[in-house]
Design a protein around this motif. Sequence first.
Motif, PDB file in Angstrom:
ATOM      1  N   VAL A  93       0.976  -1.055  -0.050  1.00 51.03           N
ATOM      2  CA  VAL A  93      -0.116   0.115   0.000  1.00 51.03           C
ATOM      3  C   VAL A  93       0.880   1.150  -0.148  1.00 51.03           C
ATOM      4  CG1 VAL A  93      -1.627   1.187   1.197  1.00 51.03           C
ATOM      5  CG2 VAL A  93      -1.933  -1.061   1.246  1.00 51.03           C
ATOM      6  N   GLY A  94       2.050   1.190   0.903  1.00 48.98           N
ATOM      7  CA  GLY A  94       3.034   2.285   0.595  1.00 48.98           C
ATOM      8  C   GLY A  94       3.521   2.723  -0.489  1.00 48.98           C
ATOM      9  N   PHE A  95       3.806   1.734  -1.261  1.00 43.06           N
ATOM     10  CA  PHE A  95       4.523   1.976  -2.528  1.00 43.06           C
ATOM     11  C   PHE A  95       4.052   2.802  -3.555  1.00 43.06           C
ATOM     12  CE2 PHE A  95       8.471   0.316  -4.561  1.00 43.06           C
ATOM     13  CZ  PHE A  95       9.092  -0.107  -3.165  1.00 43.06           C
ATOM     14  N   PRO A  96       2.761   2.671  -3.888  1.00 40.76           N
ATOM     15  CA  PRO A  96       1.986   3.504  -4.846  1.00 40.76           C
ATOM     16  C   PRO A  96       1.908   5.046  -4.097  1.00 40.76           C
ATOM     17  CG  PRO A  96       0.234   1.937  -4.178  1.00 40.76           C
ATOM     18  CD  PRO A  96       1.864   1.443  -3.638  1.00 40.76           C
ATOM     19  N   PHE A 102       5.947  11.528  -2.479  1.00 42.44           N
ATOM     20  CA  PHE A 102       7.539  11.843  -2.220  1.00 42.44           C
ATOM     21  C   PHE A 102       8.199  12.952  -3.344  1.00 42.44           C
ATOM     22  CE2 PHE A 102       8.343   8.040   0.352  1.00 42.44           C
ATOM     23  CZ  PHE A 102       8.576   8.748   1.480  1.00 42.44           C
ATOM     24  N   PRO A 103       7.512  13.268  -4.480  1.00 43.09           N
ATOM     25  CA  PRO A 103       7.758  14.244  -5.201  1.00 43.09           C
ATOM     26  C   PRO A 103       7.715  15.536  -4.367  1.00 43.09           C
ATOM     27  CG  PRO A 103       6.828  12.767  -6.715  1.00 43.09           C
ATOM     28  CD  PRO A 103       6.840  12.262  -5.492  1.00 43.09           C
ATOM     29  N   ALA A 205       6.183   1.252   7.045  1.00 46.33           N
ATOM     30  CA  ALA A 205       4.721   0.358   6.683  1.00 46.33           C
ATOM     31  C   ALA A 205       4.956  -0.824   7.327  1.00 46.33           C
ATOM     32  CB  ALA A 205       4.666   0.440   5.310  1.00 46.33           C
ATOM     33  N   PHE A 206       6.109  -1.374   7.182  1.00 44.95           N
ATOM     34  CA  PHE A 206       6.215  -2.738   7.476  1.00 44.95           C
ATOM     35  C   PHE A 206       6.266  -2.942   8.919  1.00 44.95           C
ATOM     36  CE2 PHE A 206       8.555  -6.619   8.738  1.00 44.95           C
ATOM     37  CZ  PHE A 206       8.131  -7.722   7.793  1.00 44.95           C
TER      38      PHE A 206
END
Lengths: 331, 242
Positions: A93-96, A102-103, A205-206
């Motif tokens: 979930v954190g990745f997208p 982050f930009p 997140a983990f």
Amino acid sequence: MKSNRVALAALLGLIALPLVVREPYFQHLMIMVLLWVTIGTGWNLLAGYTGQVSFGAAAFFGVGAYTAGLLSFHLGVSAWWGLALGGVVAVLVGFPFGWIAFPLRGAYFALGSLALGEVMRQLATIWESFTQGMMGVLIMPTFLSKLPYYYIALALAAGSVLVVRLVLGSRLGYYFISIREDQDAAMSIGINTTKYKMISLSLHAFLTGTAGALYMNYMGFIDPHVVFSLHDISIMAILVGIVGGVGTVYGPAVGAFIMVALQEVFRSAGFGALEALSKAIGGGFMAGLTKYVSQAHVLAFGILVVVVIMVLPNGLVGDWRKVSRLFKRAS
Amino acid sequence: MAIIELKGVSKNFGGLRAVDNVSFKVQEGEIFGLIGPNGSGKTTIFNLISHFFPVSAGQVIFAGTDITRLKTHQICALGVGRTFQVVRPLKRMTVLDNVISSAFLRADGMRRAREQAEKWLDFCNLTPYSGQLARGLPIASRKRLEIARALATAPKVLLLDETAAGLNPGELDEAIELIKKIRESGVTILIVEHIMKVIMSISDRIHCINHGQTIAEGEPRDVAKDPKVIEAYLGHGGGGHA
């Protein structure tokens, strides 16, 4: 090193604690403390060391909890598998989210993470066919005793602190802190800031997702308002970090202990002391006061944060010298 | 072969043309000075080379490779180091940790990174400050920390942005010595500098811009005599005192 010895002593003390304190109520509180050590430590990696303040701990906590709960509910798989998978799904979930957010820098990232938590809460509420909506998810706890949960939570908490220590002594830690101190300077010395912010977010997140999955296993019941709560999870994670010490290894561990204790003092109105007092005195005034105090923990947290920021801007651990000087003067 | 080459580089900020069709070649091993009055676009050119923002037109070539579209950290990894005009130390880190952070680009493992960092601190005469927090350093040492940090990424080209600004005469001489020492170690230097004593005494060639446009290029002696350069610095009717 002195801090090593203190940490080791604390760990041994925590291993022995439930053998001495057999009251389930206090064992429960200690399990909550340990969960918050894990969540606060994960938050601290991202916010304290990498400088990306997250208001989204609840998103990952809830996703971890729901992963464990729904695996058990839909597929009949033991919720303990969720403990292994909760963190992984939270990272997914954190990745997208990180890729989009982050930009953005500074406050905009924080606002984005705030939105993520709310989006996840709405999703869990609305998608009734999958999540049961407001009915929540109920599973049968595996153990009646609190001890197994206590030791799993302790392993998780100790593991997360260890992760921070390992990270800090490596390239990762140096890169995280460089990004916190100055992103442009970090880029100019060859640091792929987006990549390392993603790694930091993934660790956050983990750890938070794994804590959520353990919460599901332990409590046996979750609903969207509990595990995706903005003030009880996301803000609490920030308070744990700030009170203990942002950007210190052991700060969140100390902060978790204080915050859970404080929350409990208010929730139980001084462990029932106020209630007893109001009965002894009689009359409506004390009873009313008791009711207000038990509901006032959010207000008290607010005041506490203001005081901590004014007096100990680096938290209890970060400003330990100041704190110990106060004690010396008093004695 | 040119190690850095700008081909018709332009940069617009809204309606303002900050850099206008600038081309130059920096040869391997030289010290190439970039001068011009305040606001003429020197730092912008640095920011375009290291891609802090994209060019509006033109190309930046590094050792035969087009780096125009690469990201800042990739350009650094290829071998272009830089310092900032307004120094940007990692404030809440020690001087040593600042340089370790950049040594990690080439070094595997903590011990190697530390060795490299200590070597560059020594090179820049910063060893006595090694354990201090970077935010507590005096300005001259901060400037040298910028250089040490850039050197620890093992650059082939170093972009120095006003390394000598704000230094007293004694510190100035040390800065000049350091820049010469860097060149002797085999690093090509592209330098922006206001202080004429510095730029004239160390540069092999100088490129002068005004209002984002090239007005002269050549050996320091010739550039200093160029009427257009004199006019840019001193305005109309100025004498030959550049």
